[in-house]
Design an enzyme around this catalytic site. Structure first.
Site, PDB file in Angstrom:
ATOM      1  CG  ASP A 189      14.260  39.806 -55.861  1.00 16.80           C
ATOM      2  OD1 ASP A 189      13.142  40.363 -55.786  1.00 16.80           O
ATOM      3  OD2 ASP A 189      14.497  38.830 -56.592  1.00 16.80           O
TER       4      ASP A 189
ATOM      5  CD  GLU B 119       6.754  36.526 -17.655  1.00 19.67           C
ATOM      6  OE1 GLU B 119       6.963  35.494 -16.984  1.00 19.67           O
ATOM      7  OE2 GLU B 119       5.740  37.223 -17.527  1.00 19.67           O
TER       8      GLU B 119
ATOM      9  CD  GLU C  91       7.249  29.712 -20.484  1.00 17.22           C
ATOM     10  OE1 GLU C  91       7.019  29.940 -19.299  1.00 17.22           O
ATOM     11  OE2 GLU C  91       6.457  29.102 -21.228  1.00 17.22           O
TER      12      GLU C  91
ATOM     13  CD  GLU D 297       8.390  28.064 -16.894  1.00 16.06           C
ATOM     14  OE1 GLU D 297       7.750  27.096 -16.452  1.00 16.06           O
ATOM     15  OE2 GLU D 297       8.152  29.240 -16.570  1.00 16.06           O
TER      16      GLU D 297
ATOM     17  CD  GLU E 283       9.799  32.768 -17.906  1.00 17.82           C
ATOM     18  OE1 GLU E 283       8.963  31.839 -17.849  1.00 17.82           O
ATOM     19  OE2 GLU E 283       9.655  33.857 -17.326  1.00 17.82           O
TER      20      GLU E 283
ATOM     21  CG  HIS F 266       3.477  34.670 -19.876  1.00 17.67           C
ATOM     22  ND1 HIS F 266       3.618  34.166 -18.616  1.00 17.67           N
ATOM     23  CD2 HIS F 266       2.900  33.688 -20.619  1.00 17.67           C
ATOM     24  CE1 HIS F 266       3.135  32.930 -18.571  1.00 17.67           C
ATOM     25  NE2 HIS F 266       2.706  32.611 -19.781  1.00 17.67           N
TER      26      HIS F 266
ATOM     27  NE  ARG G 255       1.951  32.569 -10.208  1.00 15.14           N
ATOM     28  CZ  ARG G 255       2.921  33.122 -10.912  1.00 15.14           C
ATOM     29  NH1 ARG G 255       3.075  32.831 -12.190  1.00 15.14           N
ATOM     30  NH2 ARG G 255       3.758  33.977 -10.357  1.00 15.14           N
TER      31      ARG G 255
ATOM     32  CD  GLU H 191       2.308  37.359 -16.667  1.00 14.15           C
ATOM     33  OE1 GLU H 191       2.100  37.622 -15.463  1.00 14.15           O
ATOM     34  OE2 GLU H 191       2.874  36.315 -17.058  1.00 14.15           O
TER      35      GLU H 191
ATOM     36  NE  ARG I 232      -0.233  33.558 -16.996  1.00 14.73           N
ATOM     37  CZ  ARG I 232      -0.605  32.314 -17.178  1.00 14.73           C
ATOM     38  NH1 ARG I 232      -1.760  32.054 -17.753  1.00 14.73           N
ATOM     39  NH2 ARG I 232       0.139  31.327 -16.779  1.00 14.73           N
TER      40      ARG I 232
HETATM   41  N1  GLN Z   1       4.705  27.390 -20.055  1.00 14.92           N
HETATM   42  C1  GLN Z   1       3.478  28.041 -19.698  1.00 14.92           C
HETATM   43  C2  GLN Z   1       2.776  28.540 -20.968  1.00 14.92           C
HETATM   44  O1  GLN Z   1       2.612  27.814 -21.858  1.00 14.92           O
HETATM   45  C3  GLN Z   1       3.683  29.170 -18.726  1.00 14.92           C
HETATM   46  C4  GLN Z   1       4.288  28.743 -17.422  1.00 14.92           C
HETATM   47  C5  GLN Z   1       4.568  29.894 -16.512  1.00 14.92           C
HETATM   48  O2  GLN Z   1       5.394  30.728 -16.818  1.00 14.92           O
HETATM   49  N2  GLN Z   1       3.889  29.982 -15.428  1.00 14.92           N
HETATM   50  O3  GLN Z   1       2.369  29.671 -21.091  1.00 14.92           O
HETATM   51 MG    MG Z   2       7.283  30.911 -17.512  1.00  5.43          MG
HETATM   52 MG    MG Z   3       7.852  34.023 -16.001  1.00  4.44          MG
HETATM   53 MG    MG Z   4       4.518  35.134 -16.649  1.00  4.34          MG
END
Ligand code: GLN
Ligand code: MG
Ligand code: MG
Ligand code: MG
Length: 443
Positions: free
Chosen positions: A52, A131, A133, A188, A195, A244, A315, A332, A334
């Site tokens: 359903d 990735e 977390e 992490e 992660e 990510h 980063r 990547e 993020r």
């Molecule tokens: N925790 C971080 C985020 O919120 C990422 C940290 C990392 O993987 N460098 O995206």
């Molecule tokens: Mg990470």
């Molecule tokens: Mg990572």
């Molecule tokens: Mg990453």
């Protein structure tokens, strides 16, 4: 695996399977299932199992509620942790309407549609490595989750009797038992935060994997009397949890993002794809960060992106180009967090990238400085704009992005916007603890 119906019959018999879990994913990324005893196997194999649809959020109106489950035989899997007597197998299903058409409100059907479009542009696959977390919290005496992390250590730290690491190892083993290729698993930055990265695969497969991954992580945490949450920002003032998205585009076995002669070893295709991702970054945010709480993570200071920029080295930006080249060349993204519906998120990034290719969208120059140290004027001079900072703005940006509409299809696009607007309004009506703390006594 390309299983035939006969393979499935044989495996069900040989392995004493008693129950079949027929799984699919709703609009909110929640995994749903219909469990049937193995006596129903022939009905399952012949697309005869009905449910359903009106009881599943974001699916159908009541007057058209019967939906059919069409099993994707390649996703057959016996849960290794199910009891010897009464083994449980899962099959991921696609949702079909009564008149035998793929139901376009089913995010998995929609991703398949978008991938088919991609193949018409002569790409063979979009490979994705996620990735995810998550936090591990202690449970109270009644088994309810608390906000107390199970440890007080940080990134890559080792601690004696680290119960989190023991639990995480158990998760990795359970994942490997069901065929995952786990590439890295680590603590992490935040206390109790972990992660687990598993090997990239094509977008559909990775989305399927993410769904079962969450189930395994939660089940193993429970065995250790812990609670695993993928909520993006459970605790104010420390890093939240992202997911990510690493992506590369393939033409047969060739990663078309790689060009040894290109600038930074990247092809024109990679730059246009990046251009599309950046152009649609605002419209995509509601899909990649779909809940009210997602926006408590996207704030300066916690390694989560806030500004729309890319970098080959830094980063902090929205898109990073990890240093590996050749077959491993990838972008990547993020911003996304683990509450994103992976089928919808991958449809979104793919359409954004393809728009970049179709329209030869040249990305702005990469930023090598720390964007968080730039002031507003410096950012404007470098054309660096913000991601939406709350769900309502994100929904508005989504509404105005025709490429994201194309990514989700009209049906999914409309139901998603309606559901998310409702969610934001329900949040907006609440008087929060913050307001009481700051205003009750002051006024
Ligand atoms: N925790 C971080 C985020 O919120 C990422 C940290 C990392 O993987 N460098 O995206
Ligand atoms: Mg990470
Ligand atoms: Mg990572
Ligand atoms: Mg990453």
């Amino acid at each position: 695996h390309n299983y035939t119906k006969n393979d499935i019959r044989k495996m069900a018999k040989d392995h004493n399977v008693s129950f079949l879990r027929l799984m699919f994913t709703d609009l909110f990324g929640t995994e749903k299932d219909v469990e049937v005893p193995v006596s129903q196997l022939e009905n399952v194999l012949n697309n005869k199992i009905m449910f359903d649809g009106s009881s599943i959020e974001g699916f159908v109106r009541i007057e058209e509620s019967d939906m059919y489950l069409h099993p994707d035989l390649s996703t057959w899997m016996i849960f290794p942790w199910s009891p010897d007597r009464g083994r449980i197998a899962r099959i991921i299903c696609d949702v079909y309407t009564m008149d035998g058409k793929p139901f376009m409100g089913d995010p998995r059907n929609n991703l398949k549609r978008v991938l088919k479009d991609m193949k018409r542009s002569h790409f063979t696959s979009l490979d994705i490595g996620p990735e995810p977390e998550f936090f591990l919290f202690k449970r109270d005496r009644d088994g309810k989750p608390t906000l107390q992390p199970n440890d007080s250590i940080s990134y890559f730290d080792l601690a004696p009797a680290d119960t989190g690491a023991i639990c995480r190892r158990d998760m990795v083993l359970a994942l490997e038992d069901i065929g995952f290729n786990v590439e890295a698993a680590h603590h992490e930055v935040s206390p109790g935060q972990h992660e687990i990265d598993f090997k990239y695969s094509d977008a559909l497969n990775t989305a399927d994997n993410i769904q079962i991954f969450k189930l395994v992580v939660k089940a193993v945490a429970k065995k250790h009397n812990l609670y695993a949450t993928f909520m993006p920002k459970p605790i104010t003032g420390i890093n939240g949890s992202g997911m990510h998205i690493n992506m590369s585009l393939f033409q047969h076995h060739k990663n078309v993002f790689y060009d040894p002669k290109g600038k930074l070893g990247l092809s024109k295709i990679a730059y246009y794809f990046l251009g599309g991702i950046l152009k649609h970054a605002r419209g995509f945010t509601a899909i990649g960060d779909p809940i009210v709480n997602s926006y408590k993570r996207l704030v300066p200071g916690y390694e989560a992106p806030v500004y729309i920029a890319w970098s080959p080295s830094n980063r902090s930006p929205l898109v990073r180009i990890p240093s590996s080249r050749g077959i491993q060349t990838r972008l990547e993204l993020r911003s996304a967090d683990p509450t994103a519906n992976p089928y919808m998120a991958f449809a979104g990034v793919l359409e954004a990238g393809l728009d970049g290719l179709r329209n030869k969208i040249v990305p702005p120059a990469g930023i090598n400085r720390n964007i968080y140290r730039m002031d507003a004027q410096e950012r404007i001079a470098d054309h660096i704009y913000n991601l939406p900072d709350n769900l309502r703005d994100a929904i508005t940006a989504l509404k105005h992005d025709p490429i994201m509409k194309r990514a989700l299809g009209t049906k999914l696009f409309n139901t998603f916007i309606t559901a998310k607007t409702f969610e934001f309004n329900s949040y907006r009506l609440q008087v929060s603890a913050w307001e009481l703390k700051h205003y009750l006594k002051k006024y």
